[in-house]
Design an enzyme around this catalytic site. Structure first.
Site, short mmCIF file in Angstrom:
data_model
loop_
_atom_site.label_atom_id
_atom_site.label_comp_id
_atom_site.label_asym_id
_atom_site.label_seq_id
_atom_site.Cartn_x
_atom_site.Cartn_y
_atom_site.Cartn_z
N HIS A 66 -42.66 -20.51 50.98
CA HIS A 66 -42.50 -21.89 51.28
C HIS A 66 -41.52 -22.63 50.35
CE1 HIS A 66 -44.04 -25.82 51.79
NE2 HIS A 66 -44.82 -25.27 52.95
N ASP A 96 -50.51 -20.47 57.04
CA ASP A 96 -50.46 -19.88 58.21
C ASP A 96 -50.86 -18.55 58.11
OD1 ASP A 96 -49.52 -22.16 59.66
OD2 ASP A 96 -47.70 -21.71 58.97
#
Ligand code: CMC
Length: 433
Positions: A310, A368
């Site tokens: 991320h 996710d």
């Protein structure tokens, strides 16, 4: 903005005068250096493609501490919101800045649920799409198309009209997503049922048919609601920044949110849960994990571990932890606790978290990694995952848009560039080209 006592001084090695730049302090998080006057004072721009060191706005909505793995909506930790609130309370919080009391909640829920139906004409608009179109293509079109249906509330300078548009977007997104799904599989659309919860109504519109009663399973309803809460906002990510940039021109909120939906579609952003699930299916079995990890580490392979890494979190994404919990609950409820993909995901996570490549780059699971497994268990097809994300992110987008419109420092977004192309030259005659 609170000015800091500290000032930044920028000096140049060519002897041009140095400039002093003000610094502002946020409530938490890094200070920012105000460079707005830099070009006027020095004739120079800053260069920061990808916004690695640039705060594009000031905001009071969402705060992320990427090193700690902390996510706050209006100051409240995501873990507490996911445990104590439902999605519509979270929407209220994002939009209005505070959690609703019981009466405010009742009024808000009634208002949202009274706007769930879409203009009947939107069905005919939908029919222009191929049945096998990607639902995100359909959703981008439908959300943009809403501006053609709700022009009674398009004056962005009127706070009441902005509020109606915000409610309409939050209320109608589930209806549009369910319609896109039903159109794709050739089933009749199911009209909303407003006495159900926001998530219960969505489940019914997705999986109900006109031929049989549909009973909402409370465990699945809660799981879906949690998916919505966890995705509701995430400060200035690519799609939110897109909504702000599109909205900064003064365009209507439906057009701005449609731009956000389009941006979310990309695999590095909202498309990642679809890509993560496909990746797990391709790996197929725990025995193939090591071979797969080898490919991920080989820079020439172009393979990434989807659902990992991320831009902001350099620690475990707090949403991923909650999503893993939800995954357990849903699989248990549905008797799928031995689900091979879930086992594979847990083993893959364990191996990656011990591997030097991922450890040294601070790559941890993001939201996710598990959300695809939950959605698959709920019966949501993979191609619809990003639409679910768009539905869930709508309150965040619209709250950020509202914050921008009401910011006294609001200006059209207009980045500059470092130009590296040809300087001025004459167009040669055709024979000489
Ligand atoms: N698998 C393998 N290597 C990775 C991964 C990954 N998923 N993510 C980053 N890296 C490596 C990358 O190769 C680079 O290595 P090196 O320094 O040796 O060149 C280093 O880690 C830094 O990566 P980066 O691409 O510079 O990092 P970024 O901040 O630009 O990218 C990201 C962030 C999310 C695009 C990236 O981590 C990624 O592609 N992840 C997979 C896609 C994904 O799961 N996206 C969902 C994001 S969360 C949902 C949301 O909030 O929208």
């Amino acid at each position: 903005m609170t000015p800091s006592d500290v000032k930044a001084t920028l000096s140049f090695s060519d002897g041009s005068p140095s400039v002093e730049l003000p610094i502002y302090k946020g409530t938490v998080g890094p200070d920012v250096i105000d460079i707005r006057k830099l070009y006027g004072q020095t004739g120079k721009f800053t260069y920061d493609p990808g916004f690695m060191s640039t705060a594009s706005c000031n905001s009071k909505i969402t705060y992320i501490d990427g090193d700690k793995g902390e996510l706050l909506y209006r100051g409240y930790p995501i873990e507490q919101l996911a445990g104590k609130c439902d999605h519509l309370e979270t929407c209220y919080l994002l939009l209005k800045g505070e959690l609703p009391n019981a009466k405010q909640k009742e009024d808000f829920v009634n208002t949202v649920m009274n706007h769930t139906m879409v203009h009947e004409q939107l069905q005919f608009f939908m029919r222009g799409f191929r049945r096998d179109a990607h639902p995100m293509a359909v959703l981008t079109g439908l959300v943009g198309g809403m501006s053609a249906f709700y022009h009674d509330a398009m004056d962005i300078d009127d706070p009441q009209q902005r509020e109606i548009s915000a409610i309409r977007l939050i209320a109608k997104m589930p209806t549009l997503v369910a319609m896109a799904y039903k159109y794709n599989i050739g089933q009749p659309y199911i009209y909303p049922q407003n006495d159900l919860s926001y998530s219960g109504n969505f489940l019914r519109m997705m999986f109900g048919t006109p031929c049989a009663p549909y009973h909402v399973n409370p465990v699945l309803e809660r799981a879906l609601d949690r998916i919505f809460i966890l995705h509701a906002d995430h400060e200035q990510n690519a799609s939110t920044s897109t909504v702000r940039l599109a909205g900064s021109s003064g365009t209507n909120p439906f057009a701005a949110i449609a731009a956000g939906v389009a941006c979310l579609w990309g695999p590095a952003h909202g498309g990642a849960n679809e890509a993560a699930l496909k990746m797990l299916e391709e790996i197929g079995s725990v025995d193939h994990i090591n071979e797969f990890i080898k490919q991920v580490k080989d820079k020439n392979s172009g393979v990434r571990l989807m659902g990992f890494g991320h831009r902001v979190y350099k620690n475990y994404d707090p949403r991923a932890k909650l999503m893993r919990e939800t995954c357990h609950e849903v699989l248990n409820e549905l008797g799928l606790h031995n689900d091979p993909l879930f086992k594979l995901a847990m083993e893959l996570e364990k191996i990656a978290l011990e591997d030097e490549y991922f450890v040294s780059r601070k790559l941890y699971p993001n939201v996710d990694f598990y959300s695809g497994i939950v959605q698959r268990a709920l019966g949501i097809p993979t191609s619809l995952f990003t639409c679910i994300f768009a539905l869930a992110r709508t309150p965040g987008w619209i709250s950020q848009w509202e914050e921008m419109i009401t910011d006294p420092e609001y200006k059209i977004g207009r980045p500059r560039q470092l130009f590296n192309g040809a300087s001025s030259r004459d167009v040669p005659d055709m024979a000489k080209r």
